[in-house]
Motif scaffolding. Structure first.
Motif, PDB file in Angstrom:
ATOM      1  N   TYR A  61       0.845  -1.182   0.000  1.00 32.61           N
ATOM      2  CA  TYR A  61       0.000   0.000   0.000  1.00 32.61           C
ATOM      3  C   TYR A  61       0.887   1.241   0.000  1.00 32.61           C
ATOM      4  O   TYR A  61       1.790   1.360   0.829  1.00 32.61           O
ATOM      5  CB  TYR A  61      -0.905   0.036   1.236  1.00 32.61           C
ATOM      6  CG  TYR A  61      -1.963  -1.025   1.237  1.00 32.61           C
ATOM      7  CD1 TYR A  61      -3.138  -0.858   0.510  1.00 32.61           C
ATOM      8  CD2 TYR A  61      -1.796  -2.202   1.963  1.00 32.61           C
ATOM      9  CE1 TYR A  61      -4.120  -1.843   0.510  1.00 32.61           C
ATOM     10  CE2 TYR A  61      -2.770  -3.189   1.967  1.00 32.61           C
ATOM     11  CZ  TYR A  61      -3.931  -2.998   1.236  1.00 32.61           C
ATOM     12  OH  TYR A  61      -4.902  -3.969   1.241  1.00 32.61           O
ATOM     13  N   LEU A  62       0.625   2.154  -0.924  1.00 34.72           N
ATOM     14  CA  LEU A  62       1.277   3.453  -0.940  1.00 34.72           C
ATOM     15  C   LEU A  62       0.196   4.451  -0.556  1.00 34.72           C
ATOM     16  O   LEU A  62      -0.715   4.733  -1.330  1.00 34.72           O
ATOM     17  CB  LEU A  62       1.848   3.750  -2.327  1.00 34.72           C
ATOM     18  CG  LEU A  62       2.949   2.788  -2.780  1.00 34.72           C
ATOM     19  CD1 LEU A  62       3.318   3.043  -4.227  1.00 34.72           C
ATOM     20  CD2 LEU A  62       4.173   2.912  -1.893  1.00 34.72           C
ATOM     21  N   VAL A  63       0.271   4.960   0.662  1.00 40.70           N
ATOM     22  CA  VAL A  63      -0.772   5.830   1.204  1.00 40.70           C
ATOM     23  C   VAL A  63      -0.345   7.281   1.010  1.00 40.70           C
ATOM     24  O   VAL A  63       0.707   7.705   1.513  1.00 40.70           O
ATOM     25  CB  VAL A  63      -1.021   5.529   2.701  1.00 40.70           C
ATOM     26  CG1 VAL A  63      -2.163   6.390   3.225  1.00 40.70           C
ATOM     27  CG2 VAL A  63      -1.314   4.043   2.900  1.00 40.70           C
ATOM     28  N   LYS A  64      -1.170   8.021   0.255  1.00 39.06           N
ATOM     29  CA  LYS A  64      -0.850   9.430  -0.028  1.00 39.06           C
ATOM     30  C   LYS A  64      -0.798  10.240   1.260  1.00 39.06           C
ATOM     31  O   LYS A  64      -1.672  10.125   2.125  1.00 39.06           O
ATOM     32  CB  LYS A  64      -1.910  10.041  -0.949  1.00 39.06           C
ATOM     33  CG  LYS A  64      -1.890   9.505  -2.347  1.00 39.06           C
ATOM     34  CD  LYS A  64      -2.948  10.230  -3.166  1.00 39.06           C
ATOM     35  CE  LYS A  64      -3.077   9.681  -4.547  1.00 39.06           C
ATOM     36  NZ  LYS A  64      -4.128  10.402  -5.304  1.00 39.06           N
ATOM     37  N   ILE A  65       0.225  11.061   1.348  1.00 37.36           N
ATOM     38  CA  ILE A  65       0.413  11.909   2.523  1.00 37.36           C
ATOM     39  C   ILE A  65      -0.504  13.125   2.452  1.00 37.36           C
ATOM     40  O   ILE A  65      -0.653  13.743   1.406  1.00 37.36           O
ATOM     41  CB  ILE A  65       1.877  12.359   2.600  1.00 37.36           C
ATOM     42  CG1 ILE A  65       2.750  11.147   2.895  1.00 37.36           C
ATOM     43  CG2 ILE A  65       2.066  13.448   3.639  1.00 37.36           C
ATOM     44  CD1 ILE A  65       4.214  11.447   2.847  1.00 37.36           C
ATOM     45  N   SER A  66      -1.101  13.453   3.593  1.00 37.67           N
ATOM     46  CA  SER A  66      -1.919  14.667   3.694  1.00 37.67           C
ATOM     47  C   SER A  66      -1.977  15.071   5.166  1.00 37.67           C
ATOM     48  O   SER A  66      -1.661  14.280   6.054  1.00 37.67           O
ATOM     49  CB  SER A  66      -3.339  14.402   3.177  1.00 37.67           C
ATOM     50  OG  SER A  66      -4.030  13.522   4.046  1.00 37.67           O
ATOM     51  N   LEU A  69      -4.279  12.742   6.977  1.00 43.51           N
ATOM     52  CA  LEU A  69      -3.682  11.455   7.337  1.00 43.51           C
ATOM     53  C   LEU A  69      -2.848  11.598   8.604  1.00 43.51           C
ATOM     54  O   LEU A  69      -2.976  10.798   9.536  1.00 43.51           O
ATOM     55  CB  LEU A  69      -2.811  10.925   6.193  1.00 43.51           C
ATOM     56  CG  LEU A  69      -2.047   9.627   6.516  1.00 43.51           C
ATOM     57  CD1 LEU A  69      -3.026   8.481   6.729  1.00 43.51           C
ATOM     58  CD2 LEU A  69      -1.064   9.297   5.413  1.00 43.51           C
ATOM     59  N   GLU A  70      -2.001  12.613   8.662  1.00 40.30           N
ATOM     60  CA  GLU A  70      -1.160  12.824   9.842  1.00 40.30           C
ATOM     61  C   GLU A  70      -2.015  12.985  11.095  1.00 40.30           C
ATOM     62  O   GLU A  70      -1.743  12.382  12.130  1.00 40.30           O
ATOM     63  CB  GLU A  70      -0.269  14.053   9.646  1.00 40.30           C
ATOM     64  CG  GLU A  70       0.828  13.826   8.638  1.00 40.30           C
ATOM     65  CD  GLU A  70       1.700  15.051   8.438  1.00 40.30           C
ATOM     66  OE1 GLU A  70       1.904  15.811   9.407  1.00 40.30           O
ATOM     67  OE2 GLU A  70       2.171  15.241   7.314  1.00 40.30           O
ATOM     68  N   TYR A  71      -3.061  13.807  11.008  1.00 38.60           N
ATOM     69  CA  TYR A  71      -3.934  14.051  12.156  1.00 38.60           C
ATOM     70  C   TYR A  71      -4.610  12.746  12.591  1.00 38.60           C
ATOM     71  O   TYR A  71      -4.674  12.429  13.786  1.00 38.60           O
ATOM     72  CB  TYR A  71      -4.992  15.097  11.797  1.00 38.60           C
ATOM     73  CG  TYR A  71      -5.955  15.361  12.932  1.00 38.60           C
ATOM     74  CD1 TYR A  71      -5.641  16.273  13.936  1.00 38.60           C
ATOM     75  CD2 TYR A  71      -7.164  14.681  13.013  1.00 38.60           C
ATOM     76  CE1 TYR A  71      -6.515  16.505  14.993  1.00 38.60           C
ATOM     77  CE2 TYR A  71      -8.041  14.899  14.067  1.00 38.60           C
ATOM     78  CZ  TYR A  71      -7.716  15.814  15.046  1.00 38.60           C
ATOM     79  OH  TYR A  71      -8.569  16.025  16.089  1.00 38.60           O
ATOM     80  N   THR A  72      -5.104  11.978  11.625  1.00 41.88           N
ATOM     81  CA  THR A  72      -5.816  10.737  11.933  1.00 41.88           C
ATOM     82  C   THR A  72      -4.879   9.706  12.557  1.00 41.88           C
ATOM     83  O   THR A  72      -5.257   9.013  13.502  1.00 41.88           O
ATOM     84  CB  THR A  72      -6.488  10.185  10.657  1.00 41.88           C
ATOM     85  OG1 THR A  72      -7.382  11.194  10.157  1.00 41.88           O
ATOM     86  CG2 THR A  72      -7.282   8.929  10.938  1.00 41.88           C
ATOM     87  N   GLU A  94     -13.455  12.041   8.067  1.00 44.38           N
ATOM     88  CA  GLU A  94     -12.597  13.208   7.797  1.00 44.38           C
ATOM     89  C   GLU A  94     -12.510  14.031   9.071  1.00 44.38           C
ATOM     90  O   GLU A  94     -13.527  14.315   9.707  1.00 44.38           O
ATOM     91  CB  GLU A  94     -13.214  14.074   6.696  1.00 44.38           C
ATOM     92  CG  GLU A  94     -13.212  13.408   5.359  1.00 44.38           C
ATOM     93  CD  GLU A  94     -12.503  14.235   4.311  1.00 44.38           C
ATOM     94  OE1 GLU A  94     -12.026  15.338   4.603  1.00 44.38           O
ATOM     95  OE2 GLU A  94     -12.416  13.748   3.188  1.00 44.38           O
ATOM     96  N   PRO A  95     -11.302  14.421   9.465  1.00 44.63           N
ATOM     97  CA  PRO A  95     -11.203  15.253  10.673  1.00 44.63           C
ATOM     98  C   PRO A  95     -11.791  16.638  10.428  1.00 44.63           C
ATOM     99  O   PRO A  95     -11.746  17.151   9.307  1.00 44.63           O
ATOM    100  CB  PRO A  95      -9.700  15.334  10.933  1.00 44.63           C
ATOM    101  CG  PRO A  95      -9.034  14.895   9.683  1.00 44.63           C
ATOM    102  CD  PRO A  95     -10.011  14.093   8.894  1.00 44.63           C
TER     103      PRO A  95
END
Length: 108
Positions: A61-66, A69-72, A94-95
């Protein structure tokens, strides 16, 4: 030769993130990821993508950085997802931008 060349490659956007992949991310990067963990590549549209990698037995899995994502990942609690299937992309909410520390919202 890459020992993971036989794995199916899946690019995952935050909207398609599942509890299983989120848990793998948190386990692999318990203190978050840094520049050494980021993979950069161009997608089919020629856009530059930054992602972090997690592996299962048969999939890379290549999970796109955002920022989402960091917050979650930072606020991950496994019990939050116990009522969902591991592969349910609707489980990850979604946060709220107001809850995100720096208040920045990235566009997908």
């Amino acid at each position: 030769m890459d020992k993971n060349a036989h794995l199916k490659r899946v690019i995952v956007d935050f909207k398609k993130l599942t509890p299983e992949v989120l848990k793998l991310l948190v386990e692999r990067y318990p203190d978050g990821y840094d520049d050494r963990n980021i993979i950069t590549f161009k997608n089919a549209q020629g856009e530059r993508i930054e992602a972090v990698e997690v592996l299962t037995e048969d999939t890379k899995y290549l999970v796109k950085i955002s920022a989402k994502l960091e917050y979650t990942m930072e606020n991950y609690v496994e019990d939050d997802y116990e009522d969902f299937e591991d592969d349910d992309p609707d489980a990850i909410m979604e946060p709220d931008p107001k809850d995100m520390v720096d208040g920045e919202e990235e566009e997908d």
